[in-house]
Design an enzyme around this catalytic site. Structure first.
Site, PDB file in Angstrom:
ATOM      1  CD  GLU A 228      -9.821 -37.095 -13.350  1.00 12.57           C
ATOM      2  OE1 GLU A 228      -9.727 -38.345 -13.419  1.00 12.57           O
ATOM      3  OE2 GLU A 228     -10.054 -36.379 -14.336  1.00 12.57           O
TER       4      GLU A 228
ATOM      5  CE  LYS B 128      -8.014 -35.870 -17.547  1.00 14.72           C
ATOM      6  NZ  LYS B 128      -9.156 -36.628 -16.985  1.00 14.72           N
TER       7      LYS B 128
ATOM      8  CB  CYS C 200      -7.322 -39.328 -15.085  1.00 15.02           C
ATOM      9  SG  CYS C 200      -8.115 -40.968 -15.127  1.00 15.02           S
TER      10      CYS C 200
HETATM   11  C1  ACM Z   1     -10.156 -40.036 -16.872  1.00 13.62           C
HETATM   12  O1  ACM Z   1      -9.390 -39.250 -17.448  1.00 13.62           O
HETATM   13  N1  ACM Z   1     -10.872 -39.664 -15.829  1.00 13.62           N
HETATM   14  C2  ACM Z   1     -10.279 -41.430 -17.340  1.00 13.62           C
END
Ligand code: ACM
Length: 264
Positions: free
Chosen positions: A38, A109, A142
């Site tokens: 990420e 995301k 993530c």
């Molecule tokens: C995350 O979503 N960077 C833990």
């Protein structure tokens, strides 16, 4: 098909340096699909929306996606990677999938973690899958790992493999849930996590490494150490992910009873 992760320690704000480091690490491995962490080219801990806005890039025109496409073209592979995206005045914690001919897919995301909520806009694109060689690939970023609905949606769309760029900070958590996401959906997962520490806001975040490739039965096929950079790949057969049978009489997708699920 060979799939793998690139685990490394990005330096905050050093986009050129981080892209160069990925290029060096990729030179030592061979894969058809590589997954990067990420926000791999910027680092993670932005002090303000202004700082994030300075480093975020348009996709696919920005330097990070442009360089990823060049790497994909040189190496003849695909790359899935986390990127700070700037689009229509909004900032997203995104992932791109690129191949030798350019951008293949983009994901923003959906589940923002911790201080990300004060920096990024939540994702506004539906989950989708894209073809990479013989595999259908879906993207998560993530913290999406903790939402079984996200991986399940990709599996119902036909994903054979979930590419999961990550900056995991809670020891062991995402590594565990992605094994469960793999086995409950009978798909492959590739989690590329970063290593190192950032302490730019008065709060130190230590990234937990242990990047992994998981098989549809939950077996960990490859795992990186907690604290070392590496690019590693393993051979998989994506067709394994199309057999959803658990026993002679059970198929984990066909056995669902959506009429009993309250998902709204
Ligand atoms: C995350 O979503 N960077 C833990």
């Amino acid at each position: 098909m060979r799939v793998g992760y690139v685990q490394f320690a990005p330096e905050f704000g050093e986009v050129r340096r981080n892209l160069d480091r990925v290029g060096e690490l990729l030179a030592h491995g061979r894969a058809d699909l590589w997954v990067l962490p990420e926000l791999f080219s910027t680092g993670y801990q932005f002090r303000s929306v202004g700082e994030l806005s300075e480093l975020a890039e348009p996709v696919p025109e920005g330097p990070t996606t442009t360089r990823l496409v060049a790497l994909a073209r040189e190496g003849g592979f695909h790359l899935a990677a986390g990127i700070a995206e700037k689009a229509d005045g909004r900032l997203y914690n995104s992932a791109v999938l690129v191949g030798p001919h350019g951008l293949v897919a983009r994901y923003r995301k959906v589940h923002l973690f911790y201080e990300e909520r004060n920096l990024f806009a939540p994702g506004d694109l539906p989950f989708s899958i894209a073809q990479v060689g013989g595999a259908k690939v879906g993207l998560l970023v993530c913290y999406d790992h903790l939402f079984p609905e996200a991986a399940r949606t990709l599996a119902l769309l036909g994903a054979d493999l979930i590419a999961h760029p990550a900056n995991l900070v809670m020891p062991g958590l995402g590594q565990l849930t992605m094994r469960v996401r793999a086995l409950e959906n009978r798909v492959f997962t590739v989690t590329a996590n970063r290593i190192g520490t950032e302490a730019r806001t008065g709060e130190a975040l230590r990234f937990t490494g242990l990047s992994q490739v998981v098989a549809p039965n939950g077996d960990v096929l490859l795992q990186a150490p907690q604290d070392r950079e590496e690019a590693r790949a393993v051979e998989i057969d994506p067709a394994r992910a199309r057999d959803k049978r658990l026993t002679r009489l059970n198929d984990v997708l066909a056995d669902r009873r959506p009429e009993f699920y309250h998902l709204a």
